[in-house]
Scaffold this motif. Structure first.
Motif, PDB file in Angstrom:
ATOM      1  N   TYR A   3       0.816  -1.203   0.000  1.00  0.00           N
ATOM      2  CA  TYR A   3       0.000   0.000   0.000  1.00  0.00           C
ATOM      3  C   TYR A   3       0.859   1.266   0.000  1.00  0.00           C
ATOM      4  O   TYR A   3       0.503   2.255  -0.633  1.00  0.00           O
ATOM      5  N   THR A   6       2.166   1.664  -3.552  1.00  0.00           N
ATOM      6  CA  THR A   6       1.072   2.120  -4.411  1.00  0.00           C
ATOM      7  C   THR A   6       0.756   3.590  -4.143  1.00  0.00           C
ATOM      8  O   THR A   6       0.545   4.376  -5.071  1.00  0.00           O
ATOM      9  N   PHE A   7       0.708   3.968  -2.870  1.00  0.00           N
ATOM     10  CA  PHE A   7       0.451   5.362  -2.511  1.00  0.00           C
ATOM     11  C   PHE A   7       1.544   6.275  -3.053  1.00  0.00           C
ATOM     12  O   PHE A   7       1.259   7.319  -3.639  1.00  0.00           O
ATOM     13  N   LEU A   9       3.577   5.730  -5.565  1.00  0.00           N
ATOM     14  CA  LEU A   9       3.490   5.752  -7.021  1.00  0.00           C
ATOM     15  C   LEU A   9       2.352   6.668  -7.473  1.00  0.00           C
ATOM     16  O   LEU A   9       2.514   7.457  -8.400  1.00  0.00           O
ATOM     17  N   GLY A  10       1.207   6.588  -6.822  1.00  0.00           N
ATOM     18  CA  GLY A  10       0.077   7.466  -7.141  1.00  0.00           C
ATOM     19  C   GLY A  10       0.395   8.923  -6.869  1.00  0.00           C
ATOM     20  O   GLY A  10       0.027   9.820  -7.632  1.00  0.00           O
ATOM     21  N   LEU A  11       1.083   9.152  -5.775  1.00  0.00           N
ATOM     22  CA  LEU A  11       1.485  10.523  -5.432  1.00  0.00           C
ATOM     23  C   LEU A  11       2.436  11.087  -6.482  1.00  0.00           C
ATOM     24  O   LEU A  11       2.265  12.228  -6.937  1.00  0.00           O
ATOM     25  N   LEU A  13       2.759  10.105  -9.642  1.00  0.00           N
ATOM     26  CA  LEU A  13       2.038  10.265 -10.893  1.00  0.00           C
ATOM     27  C   LEU A  13       1.143  11.508 -10.849  1.00  0.00           C
ATOM     28  O   LEU A  13       1.093  12.278 -11.805  1.00  0.00           O
ATOM     29  N   GLY A  14       0.468  11.717  -9.749  1.00  0.00           N
ATOM     30  CA  GLY A  14      -0.372  12.913  -9.590  1.00  0.00           C
ATOM     31  C   GLY A  14       0.437  14.190  -9.634  1.00  0.00           C
ATOM     32  O   GLY A  14       0.020  15.190 -10.227  1.00  0.00           O
ATOM     33  N   TYR A  15       1.602  14.159  -9.027  1.00  0.00           N
ATOM     34  CA  TYR A  15       2.470  15.331  -9.038  1.00  0.00           C
ATOM     35  C   TYR A  15       2.913  15.663 -10.456  1.00  0.00           C
ATOM     36  O   TYR A  15       2.841  16.817 -10.891  1.00  0.00           O
TER      37      TYR A  15
END
Length: 101
Positions: A3, A6-7, A9-11, A13-15
């Motif tokens: 988790y 994943t968090f 990686l998402g952070l 990508l969002g940035y």
């Protein structure tokens, strides 16, 4: 642990996507501001406002220098006289800055 990765990686990508979108919007704003500044009507209005400001500044300078007169040290009075000569004599044909009360 999965988790957290994943968090992260998402952070990341969002940035990246957010900064790219922000940069594109910044470029759009910069382009529209440049187009606005190059508009002839805007340029004429800015030039007119600048000219009006210079006229009123000259009038204010004249009125203040006449009212202050001998109340300033001689060294400063010489500088003011020099500026008045450069500006155009300071003899304006209006009653701006005077009180008729």
């Amino acid at each position: 642990m999965r988790y957290k990765v994943t968090f992260a990686l998402g952070l990341a990508l969002g940035y990246v996507l957010g900064t790219r979108a922000g940069r594109e919007r910044y470029e759009q704003l910069k382009k529209s501001a440049r187009e606005l500044a190059q508009n002839p009507a805007v340029r004429n209005a800015a030039e007119s406002a600048g000219q009006t400001g210079r006229v009123y500044a000259g009038k204010a300078f004249s009125v203040v220098s006449e009212k202050v007169g001998d109340a300033v040290p001689a060294s400063l009075a010489g500088r003011v006289r020099g500026l008045r000569d450069r500006v155009g004599g300071g003899g304006f044909e209006d009653d701006w800055g005077t009180s008729n009360t």
